[in-house]
Design an enzyme around this catalytic site. Structure first.
Site, short mmCIF file in Angstrom:
data_model
loop_
_atom_site.label_atom_id
_atom_site.label_comp_id
_atom_site.label_asym_id
_atom_site.label_seq_id
_atom_site.Cartn_x
_atom_site.Cartn_y
_atom_site.Cartn_z
N LYS A 91 0.82 -1.23 0.00
CA LYS A 91 0.00 0.00 0.00
C LYS A 91 0.85 1.27 0.00
CE LYS A 91 -2.49 -0.66 3.67
NZ LYS A 91 -1.94 -1.97 4.07
N ARG A 117 -10.70 2.79 9.20
CA ARG A 117 -10.49 1.35 9.42
C ARG A 117 -11.78 0.66 9.88
NH1 ARG A 117 -5.10 -0.57 10.12
NH2 ARG A 117 -3.59 1.12 10.11
N ARG A 160 10.88 -10.22 4.02
CA ARG A 160 11.21 -8.88 4.50
C ARG A 160 11.71 -8.93 5.96
NH1 ARG A 160 6.69 -4.24 4.06
NH2 ARG A 160 6.09 -4.84 6.15
N ARG A 185 13.65 -8.74 11.55
CA ARG A 185 12.48 -8.64 12.44
C ARG A 185 12.14 -10.02 12.99
NH1 ARG A 185 8.05 -4.80 9.40
NH2 ARG A 185 9.44 -3.15 8.70
N ARG A 235 -2.20 -11.31 11.70
CA ARG A 235 -2.45 -9.94 11.22
C ARG A 235 -3.33 -9.95 9.97
NH1 ARG A 235 3.10 -7.78 10.47
NH2 ARG A 235 3.93 -8.43 12.43
#
Length: 199
Positions: free
Chosen positions: A19, A94, A131, A137, A148
Site C-alpha cells: 500500500k 479502518r 522482509r 524482524r 495480522r
C-alpha cells in the site's frame, strides 16, 4: 483558480500488499497529498502539538488511539490547504464508524474511489517473511503474520462491502512488480474517475 475537480481517494489492502509504495505513486499522479494516519500521529508527537501529546499519552499506556481522537486528527489534516483539491488516505478509515465520521467531514460528498489491493494470503505471508529476514524482524513469525492477515480480513470485510455498495470500489490484483500493480491501479482509477461530462 477556478472551481476544480477534487480527487478524494482511499487505499486499503492487507499488510504486505504494498500500500505505502502504491499510495505514493497514486498521490503523485493525481497531485494530491498521501495522508497516512500513522504518519500524522508521528508528526503530531514530534511537533509537540496538543493532539500529539494526547496521542503519545495513550500510546505510552499501550492502548489504541480511540476513534474520536483519530477522527479529530484526520479532520485537522484534511482542513489544511494542500488537501483542498483532494487527498489519498491510507490507514483511515479502518471501521464503519470511521467511514461515517469521514462522510461527515466531507460534508455530504464522499470518497471518489477506493483502491482495494488484493493479494493471495500465502504470497503475502511469504513476502513478509522474506522482509522480516532481510530487516532482522525476529517478531515477524509466520503465525504473527497470518494472525495480522486474519485481523485485517475481519476488520475490513464490512468496509469492502460498504464501498462496493456505494459503487466506488476499484479492486486490483496487488501481486506482481510495482510497475505492473501501478498500471492496474491507474487503469482502474481512470475508468472510475472518468468525468461523466466533459466541458
Amino acid at each position: 483558480m477556478t472551481d476544480t475537480q477534487t480527487t478524494r481517494l482511499l487505499i486499503i489492502g492487507p499488510p504486505g500488499a504494498g500500500k505505502g509504495t502504491q499510495a505514493a505513486a497514486i498521490a503523485e499522479r493525481y497531485g494530491v497529498p498521501a495522508i497516512s494516519t500513522g504518519d500524522i500521529f508521528r508528526a503530531n508527537i514530534k511537533g509537540g502539538t496538543e493532539l500529539g501529546k494526547r496521542v503519545q499519552a495513550i500510546i505510552e499506556k499501550g492502548e489504541l488511539v480511540p476513534d474520536s481522537l483519530t477522527n479529530e486528527i484526520v479532520q485537522d489534516r484534511l482542513a489544511q490547504p494542500d488537501a483542498a483539491a483532494g487527498f489519498l488516505l491510507d490507514g483511515y478509515p479502518r471501521t464503519v464508524d470511521q467511514v461515517h465520521a469521514l462522510d461527515g467531514m466531507l460534508e455530504g460528498s464522499s470518497l471518489d474511489a477506493v483502491v482495494l489491493l488484493e493479494a493471495d494470503v500465502d504470497a503475502v505471508v511469504a513476502r513478509l517473511l522474506k522482509r522480516a529476514e532481510i530487516e532482522g524482524r525476529a517478531d515477524d513469525t509466520e503465525d504473527v503474520i497470518r494472525h495480522r492477515q486474519q485481523v485485517y480480513a475481519q476488520q475490513t470485510a464490512p468496509l469492502i462491502e460498504l464501498f462496493s455498495e456505494r459503487g466506488i470500489l476499484v479492486t486490483v490484483d496487488g501481486l506482481g512488480t510495482v510497475e505492473e500493480v501501478a498500471a492496474r491501479i491507474a487503469e482502474g482509477l481512470e475508468s472510475k474517475l472518468a468525468a461523466p461530462v466533459e466541458s
